[in-house]
Each structure stands twice: as structure tokens, then as C-alpha cells.
Enzyme design. Structure first.
Site, PDB file in Angstrom:
ATOM      1  CD  GLU A 198      53.129  24.195  10.346  1.00 35.66           C
ATOM      2  OE1 GLU A 198      53.140  22.565  10.063  1.00 35.66           O
ATOM      3  OE2 GLU A 198      52.923  24.330  11.146  1.00 35.66           O
ATOM      4  CD  GLU A 388      57.184  22.099   8.351  1.00 39.50           C
ATOM      5  OE1 GLU A 388      56.735  21.168   9.324  1.00 39.50           O
ATOM      6  OE2 GLU A 388      57.340  22.869   7.781  1.00 39.50           O
TER       7      GLU A 388
END
Length: 490
Positions: A198, A388
Site C-alpha cells: 500500500e 487484500e
């Protein structure tokens, strides 16, 4: 159409959220090791010494220490990552349970400080290298392909102190040395790598709570990102030199933004938010250069980057092979004042009247996943992976000793159906790893009670519990999904 037969079904974790054993077998301290527990109504704190005093301040995943601070463990605080779910001593049991579900891949990260305890040691820590080798060999025993994140909110504390959270080029060399060590050590055991988890949150999180980041914060964030882009690009180049079969991806926090109203100003704001939060990082890592709108973003906050011709060359030569991302929710953006607002864990702003929200303030929006997949694949034209996705919820052990999590099954079913539609529309989606396939410590809140897993772990928010593993109803459902290549979602 159905999912491809070689589709990589699996689950995802991060070292600092599952391993525990934070000071075992030569491991050094990571920034996450000085993060306290938090909750829905109070943030996690970083504890440190500054001006001779033990202090603490709110933190978010991936952030570093205040300038001049040295990390410290406060004996009066609880640090959930120190034990987490003790995967370090339970990995064989856990991987067997993943195999029982039929996992084709298991996404995990490596703790940088298990390999280089200070982050920049001359030689790696053999005990750390051996641990991950055992984990990968255990995966291979069951035909599970490891998907390895090199850096997942896990900066070495020593380096964060020394280089003020990626504000110095010295971090690039430390990271590349670490990455090369992994590429050489696990050649033949690992095929898929992700450089930074991320990566876009460095900037995105500044904007997430009402846009309160100042120019100094943005200068810090964009410079950090630039050095991470260069480090990622050099790692990609090194990976391909060490093993041409390596597939290296980026990893983006994927949040879809919609305009709240048809007002053209809302639509323009929405586009600019996509550029800042999503495309800025994706363009650099997938296209190998900064996009045209980068100058506007820098000018908005008087940002002046340390960027060299060699950096630009590295970025161009170190493009990733695949685009991977997390997806949990969508947001709406508007230039208008609104009364109905979202409040919660990394969620703020206007509420979407067409969506339902979790108790953490996250909007359930499977259509947003299809939308994101189609936008991203159209923009970059490289294989895509959802690494995810999941529902954080409070799970209860019933009187029958089981965990009936039909709400999680419903959430995942809708998102798998959305992926199917994107594949039907031509997206080259190659894998799906649900987040927290086994219950783990929440990165945002430090809670265990915010559970994502197919496997229940007996541990609570205060660190109490036996650590016993129990399959939930979703465990058996996901096993059926994988067996049927995504066709049986009942």
C-alpha cells in the site's frame, strides 16, 4: 465464463500482524514493535523518547517517528504485535489449515529486521533467513505458491530513526541490499514478489481525515514516496537479473471514489482525488515515469523533490510486472457541505446513501471492485491481482463451539461475483488473496476483535487467550469456492 483454471486463490497476512516473537532469534525492532493497541474510538500510539522524556503520539500504519525521536517500549503499555497470533511458532499448523482450504497461494511478508536486525547490518541474520526458508518449504510441501511482500509497514526502527522515515537516500541502498538478499536466498522457492505494501498511503492517509495535512507533511510524504519508487524500481531490475522467472508487483491501497452529486465541480474533484491517491503511484511504478498531473500535486503543497537523472532512468527501467491492490470499500467526494458523514477507522467524509456500512465505517461496495479492476487494467494493461479484500467483524464462538460468520461469506461472495464480471469484461485477473485469512492484529486499530479470518484465533484485545485455532463456517465455504474454481458460491 469461469475463473481461469490456474487462478491463484488464497489468503493474505503481514509479518508484524501474525508472527509475534518480536525479539526472538536475533530479530531487531521494527517501527510496529513500538505501536500500542488502539480501538475504534482511540488511535494506536507510537512510544518513544524525545528530549529525554518518554512520550507517545497517534500513528497510522506505515508512518515513522517524529524527527529526533528514538523508539522506546513503555512497560505500562500493551503492544499487540509483540505476540500477535504467534505464527512464528504455529506456522506448520497454520499452513496445513490453508492447505486444507485448498490455497493455491499464500501472501505473507518478511520482517526486514529478522533478516537485518538494524536494517543495515553488514551480514544477514541466519536465523531469520532459516525461518522463512522453513515457511516457504512448508508451503511448497502442499503446493502453495508464496506471494511475498518485501516491505509491509515494517521499517526497521534503527533506520527510521537514522533517516527520519525515508527522508534520506541512504534508505534506498539499505532496501535494495535487503531485497537482493531475499531474491538470492529464496531463488526457486518464491516466484511472486511485491515491493511495498500500500505504497500510496503515505499521501492518501494525509487526506483521509478531512484533508488536514500541511505543506511540510506533503513534502515529507512525496519525498518518501520518491525514494521508495526508486528503491522499488532498482529491486525490480535486480530481481529480473537474479531470476528472469521472478514476477514482481507493486501494491496499492485501492479505494474507489465517486462524485456525490452531478455537479461538475464534484466530478473534477473526484478525478483529482483518483490522480492523487491512486494513479500517481500506479503510473510511476507501471509506466516508469511521473504523470503530467504530478506537477499540479507538488505545486498544491510547495513540494520540491530531490530527484536525479539516474532516478528517472531507474524508474523507466524498473517497471513492475503486475499490478496488485487491496480493496475494502469506496468513498464519495463532494465540494458541498454535507450533514450525513461517515465516522470510523480510516473512513471519513460524505456517506453514500446507496451503500451499507460496517461498524468501522467502511462501505460494502462489490461493484466498486469491478469498477476499479476495469479502470486499472485499461490504464496499465498488465496482469492484476486482488491481494487484500475482506470484512472485519466481531465474531462470536457459539454454544456449539463454532463460529457462524455468514456475514463474511455474504461479503466475499459479492466481491468474487464482481471479480467474475471484470474477468468477463476482459480484465487479466490472475489471483485473489483475502485479507487476514487467519485472525490477526488489525494494523489500523491494533485490535484482535476486528476479525477477518476463515480461522478463529483465541486471543482478545488485551492479549488474553489460548491461541487455539478454530475453523469458521467461512473456512468450509471458501474451500468449496476454490474446489469449484469460483463457480459454487452458495
Amino acid at each position: 465464463m469461469s475463473f481461469p483454471k490456474n487462478f491463484l486463490w488464497g489468503g493474505a497476512t503481514a509479518a508484524n500482524q501474525i508472527e509475534g516473537a518480536y525479539d526472538v532469534d536475533g530479530k531487531g525492532l521494527s517501527v510496529t514493535d513500538i505501536m500500542t493497541a488502539g480501538g475504534l474510538d482511540h488511535p494506536r500510539m507510537l512510544t518513544y523518547k524525545l528530549n529525554g522524556k518518554l512520550q507517545k503520539s497517534p500513528s497510522v500504519p506505515g508512518a515513522g517517528l517524529p524527527e529526533g525521536a528514538t523508539g522506546a517500549i513503555d512497560p505500562n503499555e500493551y503492544y499487540p504485535n509483540h505476540v500477535a497470533i504467534d505464527f512464528y511458532h504455529h506456522y506448520k499448523e497454520d499452513i496445513k489449515m490453508f492447505a486444507d482450504m485448498g490455497f493455491k497461494t499464500f501472501r505473507l511478508s518478511i520482517a526486514w529486521t529478522r533478516i537485518f536486525p538494524n536494517g543495515n547490518n553488514e551480514k544477514p541474520n541466519q536465523a531469520g533467513l532459516d525461518f522463512y526458508r522453513r515457511v516457504f518449504e512448508e508451503c511448497k510441501k502442499y503446493g502453495i505458491e508464496p506471494l511475498v511482500t518485501i516491505s509491509h509497514y515494517e521499517d526497521p526502527l534503527h533506520l527510521s530513526e537514522k533517516y527520519n522515515d525515508w527522508q534520506d537516500r541512504g534508505m534506498i541502498d539499505c532496501y535494495v541490499k535487503y531485497a537482493k538478499t531475499l531474491f538470492k536466498e529464496y531463488k526457486g522457492l518464491v516466484k511472486y514478489w511485491l515491493t511495498f505494501n500500500e505504497i500510496n498511503t503515505a499521501v492518501m492517509f494525509l487526506d483521509m481525515f478531512g484533508g488536514n495535512g500541511n505543506d511540510k507533511d506533503y513534502q515529507h510524504a512525496y519525498q518518501k514516496l520518491h525514494y521508495q519508487f526508486v528503491a522499488s524500481a532498482r529491486a525490480v531490475k535486480a530481481a529480473h537479473e537474479i531470476d528472469p522467472n521472478y514476477v514482481v508487483g507493486n501494491m496499492i491501497c485501492g479505494i474507489v471514489d465517486y462524485p456525490l452529486t452531478p455537479d461538475p465541480k464534484d466530478d473534477l474533484k473526484c478525478r483529482h482525488d483518483w490522480e492523487k491517491n491512486i494513479f500517481y503511484c500506479g503510473d510511476v511504478q507501471c509506466k516508469g515515469k511521473y504523470p503530467t498531473f504530478a506537477k499540479r500535486l507538488w505545486d498544491e503543497h510547495n513540494v520540491h523533490l530531490d530527484i536525479t537523472d539516474q532516478d528517472r532512468k531507474d524508474l523507466a527501467e524498473g517497471k513492475v510486472d503486475m499490478y496488485t491492490f487491496s480493496y475494502y470499500m469506496s468513498n464519495v467526494v463532494t465540494t458541498h457541505e454535507v450533514k450525513d458523514k461517515v465516522g470510523g477507522n480510516f473512513a471519513a467524509g460524505a456517506k453514500n446513501p446507496y451503500l451499507n456500512y460496517s461498524e468501522w465505517g467502511w462501505a460494502t461496495d462489490p461493484t466498486g471492485l469491478q469498477y476499479y479492476l476495469e479502470v486499472i487494467y485499461d490504464r496499465y494493461d498488465i496482469p492484476v491481482m486482488v491481494v487484500e479484500n475482506g470484512l472485519g467483524a466481531v465474531d462470536k464462538v457459539s454454544d456449539d463451539g463454532k463460529i457462524h460468520d455468514d456475514y463474511r461469506i455474504d461479503y466475499l461472495r459479492q466481491h468474487i461475483e464482481a471479480m467474475q464480471k471484470a474477468i468477463d469484461d476482459g480484465v487479466d485477473l490472475i489471483g485473489y488473496t483475502t485479507w487476514g485469512c487467519i485472525d490477526l492484529v488489525s494494523a489500523g486499530t491494533g485490535q484482535m476483535s476486528k476479525r477477518y479470518g476463515f480461522i478463529y484465533v483465541d486471543r482478545d484485545d488485551n492479549g488474553e487467550g489460548s491461541l487455539k485455532r478454530i475453523p469458521k463456517d467461512s473456512f468450509y465455504w471458501y474451500k468449496k469456492v476454490i474446489e469449484s474454481h469460483g463457480e459454487d458460491l452458495d
